[in-house]
Enzyme design. Sequence first.
Site, PDB file in Angstrom:
ATOM      1  N   ASP A  51      26.973  40.957  46.978  1.00  0.00           N
ATOM      2  CA  ASP A  51      27.553  39.947  46.074  1.00  0.00           C
ATOM      3  C   ASP A  51      29.034  40.251  45.840  1.00  0.00           C
ATOM      4  O   ASP A  51      29.723  39.508  45.126  1.00  0.00           O
ATOM      5  CB  ASP A  51      26.764  39.832  44.766  1.00  0.00           C
ATOM      6  CG  ASP A  51      26.679  41.131  43.999  1.00  0.00           C
ATOM      7  OD1 ASP A  51      27.222  42.153  44.465  1.00  0.00           O
ATOM      8  OD2 ASP A  51      26.067  41.136  42.907  1.00  0.00           O
ATOM      9  N   LYS A 120      18.411  43.257  47.786  1.00  0.00           N
ATOM     10  CA  LYS A 120      18.858  44.385  46.950  1.00  0.00           C
ATOM     11  C   LYS A 120      18.986  43.898  45.513  1.00  0.00           C
ATOM     12  O   LYS A 120      19.416  42.764  45.283  1.00  0.00           O
ATOM     13  CB  LYS A 120      20.197  44.940  47.452  1.00  0.00           C
ATOM     14  CG  LYS A 120      20.739  46.083  46.574  1.00  0.00           C
ATOM     15  CD  LYS A 120      21.835  46.885  47.240  1.00  0.00           C
ATOM     16  CE  LYS A 120      23.213  46.293  47.173  1.00  0.00           C
ATOM     17  NZ  LYS A 120      23.737  46.071  45.810  1.00  0.00           N
ATOM     18  N   GLU A 189      25.827  54.173  43.339  1.00  0.00           N
ATOM     19  CA  GLU A 189      27.249  53.815  43.301  1.00  0.00           C
ATOM     20  C   GLU A 189      27.987  54.592  42.230  1.00  0.00           C
ATOM     21  O   GLU A 189      27.594  54.618  41.064  1.00  0.00           O
ATOM     22  CB  GLU A 189      27.399  52.295  43.060  1.00  0.00           C
ATOM     23  CG  GLU A 189      28.865  51.871  42.998  1.00  0.00           C
ATOM     24  CD  GLU A 189      29.109  50.381  43.168  1.00  0.00           C
ATOM     25  OE1 GLU A 189      28.139  49.630  43.458  1.00  0.00           O
ATOM     26  OE2 GLU A 189      30.266  49.959  43.015  1.00  0.00           O
TER      27      GLU A 189
HETATM   28  O1  KIV Z   1      28.013  43.945  46.712  1.00  0.00           O
HETATM   29  C1  KIV Z   1      28.270  44.983  47.333  1.00  0.00           C
HETATM   30  O2  KIV Z   1      29.139  45.012  48.225  1.00  0.00           O
HETATM   31  C2  KIV Z   1      27.537  46.192  46.985  1.00  0.00           C
HETATM   32  C3  KIV Z   1      27.992  47.470  47.596  1.00  0.00           C
HETATM   33  C4  KIV Z   1      29.232  47.935  46.952  1.00  0.00           C
HETATM   34  C5  KIV Z   1      26.934  48.508  47.564  1.00  0.00           C
HETATM   35  O3  KIV Z   1      26.619  46.138  46.226  1.00  0.00           O
END
Ligand code: KIV
Length: 271
Positions: A51, A120, A189
């Site tokens: 996202d 995710k 993260e």
């Molecule tokens: O949205 C994204 O790019 C992420 C990564 C930073 C893990 O969640």
Amino acid sequence: MSTQGEVRKITTHTLQEMKRHGEPIAMLTAYDFSMAKIIDAAGMDVILVGDSASNVMAGHETTLPITLDEMIYHAASVVRAVRRSLVVVDLPFGSYQGNSKEALNSAIRIMKETGAHAVKMEGGREIREAVERILSAGVPVMGHLGLTPQSIYKFGTYVVRAKEEAEAQRLREDSQLLERLGCFSIVLEKIPAALAREVSSGLKIPTIGIGAGNGTDGQVLVLHDMLGINKDFNPRFLRRYMSLFDDIRKATEHYIADVKSKDFPNEQEQY
Ligand code: KIV
């Protein structure tokens, strides 16, 4: 490639095997067909349709505004390009926190309308019901703990998370919970490297770190950051492999100059 020249696709099972054999997992974001084609051809293990598209593709300050329809558009474009990588798609803010039924509907839309392989989700115990419901429908889930950008207005800043023991302990417990529920992997993260190493070694499922040191089972970066397309984002954890902002700008200036001087097109570039 296999001996028949067929592409050996990466699955969630492959990632577990890679952890078992100590082979680091490479993950990178992508949001469109052309970039995904290059990244897949390079041999990327996992492509995340993050996202972060909200920031790097749409120019929003946070990841909150991107919609489920917009994520589906990006993810379907990526999937059309991919032959080998596992494609994981972020469930965007507001598409799963309300209730577990809505969460399942969002995950089903992503799987049906994009052809992606997994979703995710950010959070631990607070999204337990949603994770369980999605997993029980057969959709693989990657967790995401530590700095969870969808909660930025709760945190207030993008500083390193879980430096205090209480938050570190909650993260340890949440990682164990996500593994027990059946998540196939967890993104960690921006947390201290020592904590990320400890959490990773306590899990059977692989962890993928961003700003979490080299004790995780894999690494992820945002494509536009590692290619230097985005010059304004300079966290310590970021390694830039190109300076594409400058290169694309120079090429563009060159093109403008050629058009203005009537150097382009020349005799060989016309019919
Ligand atoms: O949205 C994204 O790019 C992420 C990564 C930073 C893990 O969640």
